[in-house]
Design an enzyme around this catalytic site. Structure first.
Site, mmCIF file in Angstrom:
data_model
loop_
_atom_site.group_PDB
_atom_site.id
_atom_site.type_symbol
_atom_site.label_atom_id
_atom_site.label_comp_id
_atom_site.label_asym_id
_atom_site.label_seq_id
_atom_site.Cartn_x
_atom_site.Cartn_y
_atom_site.Cartn_z
ATOM 1 C CG HIS A 30 -1.869 1.060 1.384
ATOM 2 N ND1 HIS A 30 -1.815 1.996 2.396
ATOM 3 C CD2 HIS A 30 -2.951 1.382 0.622
ATOM 4 C CE1 HIS A 30 -2.821 2.835 2.277
ATOM 5 N NE2 HIS A 30 -3.528 2.496 1.205
ATOM 6 C CD GLU A 57 -2.707 1.574 -3.333
ATOM 7 O OE1 GLU A 57 -3.910 1.856 -3.378
ATOM 8 O OE2 GLU A 57 -1.946 1.896 -2.396
ATOM 9 C CG ASP A 59 -2.999 6.085 -4.005
ATOM 10 O OD1 ASP A 59 -3.524 5.031 -4.402
ATOM 11 O OD2 ASP A 59 -2.880 6.379 -2.800
ATOM 12 C CG HIS A 72 -3.229 9.180 -0.042
ATOM 13 N ND1 HIS A 72 -4.010 8.122 -0.460
ATOM 14 C CD2 HIS A 72 -3.892 9.740 0.991
ATOM 15 C CE1 HIS A 72 -5.089 8.045 0.300
ATOM 16 N NE2 HIS A 72 -5.035 9.020 1.173
ATOM 17 C CD GLU A 166 -7.363 5.011 -5.181
ATOM 18 O OE1 GLU A 166 -8.340 5.748 -4.910
ATOM 19 O OE2 GLU A 166 -6.588 4.573 -4.323
#
Length: 344
Positions: A30, A57, A59, A72, A166
């Site tokens: 994460h 991951e 963002d 983020h 993401e």
């Protein structure tokens, strides 16, 4: 002692009869190994890869000159030194992002060259003071640089390492700044040859329309994110809890391949399934849960140890509970702990 006994009982009960379905749970780093390095830096991603994470991951937000970069949030002051940069003092402003008024400095108001002058800082220095030692060392990486890092580490290790990007606030960016982050990501995936079903990549979003567009444009696996008490910013009449019912999940399966849900939507207080995991799998969806962190502040009461919110609890036990409940993957700030727990 009583907490330990109760925890072992819960783990033991959950493992009964579900070991076969729980094999191979993915460890998704994460924001990288963000429990040990400032999040969304190449250093955090590389550390996660070295610790054995299956996926990293990033963002993704967008610069003024339309470059995908990893943060983020599009607001920069929580994770960079922008607030202390006098040359950017006049960039501070307020924006209503997905219905929430936010004041600060925003990535879409900076060119990539300008962002390159900033340095990453620890977002949670009170809980993670050791991470703050790295403040000022790392630049904001572009998505292209993250892809290059993954490929370099694959060549070095011989392992397959996945990407799990993401898109942050795609509807807001389109409406506020005219930035089509879906189109930018599709272009980036095609240029990197990461747009096919067999590629080791998931693309995630809290919004519905961007996922439906991506489903038409690329063949990668798509993930609907969900959190309690909220709903998609682009579908104000929907709530995630309603989307996670059997009928709702059947509809989600029409444009996504998995759900990525807050662990509270998936597991009850005693660690048992809420039923969402089973309903999602019945609809043909994988289930990934977030976010598993080692600090007591983020752990359910039964998994906390010692005193203080920053003290490390029993994250390894929570990883095993998640595996036993049938999750296909977990997002964690601490991939080393998760990988070690699953190996044992």
């Amino acid at each position: 002692m009583l907490v330990t006994i109760r925890l072992l009982f819960v783990v033991g009960v959950l493992f009964t009869g579900v070991a076969a379905q729980a094999e191979g749970m993915l460890v998704i780093a994460h924001r990288g190994a963000s429990g040990e390095r400032p999040e969304h830096t190449l250093a955090a991603y590389e550390r996660a890869i070295d610790q054995g994470a299956d996926y990293i991951e990033p963002d993704l937000v967008v610069t003024k000159d339309l470059v995908l970069v990893a943060r983020h949030e599009n607001e920069l002051s929580d994770t960079t030194d922008v607030a202390g940069r006098e040359e950017f003092a006049d960039r501070r402003r307020s924006k209503a992002i997905d219905g929430r008024l936010t004041n600060g400095w925003f990535a879409e108001d900076f060119t990539l060259a300008e962002l390159r002058t900033l340095r990453a800082t620890e977002r949670l220095p009170g809980l993670r003071p050791a991470n703050a030692r790295f403040d000022g060392l790392y630049a904001i990486p572009t998505f292209a640089e993250i892809v290059r890092l993954v490929r370099a580490k694959q060549a070095e290790t011989g392992r397959t390492i996945g990407l799990y990007p993401e898109l942050k606030h795609p509807t807001f960016l389109l409406q506020d700044a005219g930035i089509d982050s879906v189109d930018l990501l599709v272009t980036a995936l095609r240029e990197a040859d990461l747009d096919d079903a067999e590629d080791t990549i998931f693309v995630q979003s809290f919004e519905v329309a961007p996922l439906k567009r991506l489903d038409r444009l690329v063949d990668v696996r798509l993930v609907l994110l969900a959190k309690p008490g909220d709903g998609p910013a682009d579908e104000p009449g929907l709530r995630y809890e309603d989307m996670l019912t059997p009928s709702g999940l059947a509809e989600v399966a029409g444009y996504a391949d998995a759900i990525g849900a807050d662990l509270r939507l998936l597991l009850a207080a005693d660690g048992s399934s809420t039923g969402v995991i089973e309903a999602a799998k019945a609809a043909g969806l994988q289930v990934h849960g977030w976010t598993l962190r080692k600090e007591n502040a983020y752990l359910p009461p039964a998994f906390r140890k010692g005193d203080g919110e920053a003290a490390p609890g029993n994250l390894a036990a929570l990883v095993l509970v998640a595996q036993a409940a049938g999750l296909d993957g977990v997002f964690t700030d601490d991939p080393a702990i998760a990988v070690s727990a699953l190996a044992q």
